[in-house]
Design a protein around this motif. Structure first.
Motif, short mmCIF file in Angstrom:
data_model
loop_
_atom_site.label_atom_id
_atom_site.label_comp_id
_atom_site.label_asym_id
_atom_site.label_seq_id
_atom_site.Cartn_x
_atom_site.Cartn_y
_atom_site.Cartn_z
N ASP A 158 -1.89 -1.02 6.46
CA ASP A 158 -1.42 -0.07 6.61
C ASP A 158 -0.36 0.75 5.53
OD1 ASP A 158 -2.33 0.19 9.31
OD2 ASP A 158 -1.14 -1.20 10.03
N VAL A 159 -0.22 2.11 5.40
CA VAL A 159 0.72 2.33 4.43
C VAL A 159 2.00 2.07 4.57
CG1 VAL A 159 1.97 4.59 3.52
CG2 VAL A 159 -0.47 4.62 4.60
N ARG A 195 -0.72 4.17 -1.21
CA ARG A 195 -1.89 5.27 -1.43
C ARG A 195 -1.69 6.36 -0.38
NH1 ARG A 195 -7.16 1.75 -3.11
NH2 ARG A 195 -6.16 0.93 -5.20
N GLY A 196 -1.00 6.21 0.69
CA GLY A 196 -0.89 7.29 1.56
C GLY A 196 -1.77 7.36 2.83
N ASP A 197 -2.95 6.35 2.73
CA ASP A 197 -3.79 6.18 3.75
C ASP A 197 -3.92 4.80 3.87
OD1 ASP A 197 -4.52 8.76 4.60
OD2 ASP A 197 -5.72 9.23 2.94
N LYS A 198 -4.38 4.17 5.16
CA LYS A 198 -4.70 2.72 5.18
C LYS A 198 -5.94 2.52 4.39
CE LYS A 198 -5.70 -0.29 9.04
NZ LYS A 198 -5.55 -0.33 10.59
N ASP A 199 -5.66 1.28 3.79
CA ASP A 199 -6.74 1.04 2.72
C ASP A 199 -6.87 -0.36 2.43
OD1 ASP A 199 -9.01 1.39 0.94
OD2 ASP A 199 -7.81 2.46 -0.73
N ASN A 254 0.85 -1.33 0.23
CA ASN A 254 -0.01 0.15 0.11
C ASN A 254 0.82 1.30 -0.12
OD1 ASN A 254 -1.84 2.26 0.48
ND2 ASN A 254 -2.50 1.45 2.23
#
Length: 193
Positions: free
Chosen positions: A165-166, A135-139, A133
């Motif tokens: 988590d990032v 993306r800059g945010d948890k996803d 990940n």
């Protein structure tokens, strides 16, 4: 002269300025005007009406401003989602991929070495699909890997993860009830939403 009244309310023997009490004078003829009661002051009422009017107008104006601000925020959010969905690998723009090769979908870096083949029951089996990940945010990863023959999707495998988590790498869990797609000519991946 005698001491009779002769329609004179003041007897001759009375002191000047003093009158004897007698019957109330009677008026005959024309209209009788009663004195007007003093005008009431409506200052408090008028002030309250003006303040209430200002409050209502101000409240409506504030509501309208909040609706406009919220509407603009929603419009910007919808535009951002539409732009994200149109990126390669987004729900509206599947990304073509090759078995075993690395690829990237909107900040999710998928690693090389993943496999796709029929399992023991003949269904699509996607294994060793790992993602980092960025993306800059948890996803979470929620993707569909589709096997195509021309313009027809002949098999799909859905792959998911828990929230990532990032800068963390996880393996995805993939599932398909579709039979292995013999003779497919391309594979795509896209976020499901």
């Amino acid at each position: 002269m005698s001491n009779e009244w002769h329609n004179n309310p003041v007897p001759r023997h009375a002191n000047p300025g003093q009158y004897e009490a007698g019957p109330a004078p009677q008026y005959y003829g024309g209209p009788h005007y009663q004195p007007q009661p003093p005008k009431k002051s409506h200052t408090l009422r008028n002030t309250l009406l003006v303040l209430t009017g200002l409050f209502v107008v101000g409240g409506l104006g504030s509501c309208a401003a909040m609706v406009l601000v919220a509407g603009n925020a929603v419009d910007e959010a919808v535009t951002a989602v539409e732009e994200e969905d149109a990126q390669p690998g987004g729900p509206d723009n599947p990304l073509e991929i090759a078995i075993g090769k690395a690829f990237e979908v909107n900040g999710f870096e998928y690693h090389k070495g993943w496999k796709a083949s029929p399992n023991a029951l003949g269904s699509v089996d996607v294994r060793k699909l790992r993602v980092t990940n960025n993306r800059g945010d948890k996803d979470s990863a929620l993707v569909d890997i589709k096997f195509w023959k021309g313009t027809e999707v002949v098999a799909t495998s859905s792959c998911t993860s828990d929230p990532i988590d990032v800068c963390t790498t996880v393996s995805l869990s993939c599932f398909s009830a579709d039979d292995w797609a013999k003779g497919y000519d391309r594979i795509t991946i896209n976020d499901t939403f």
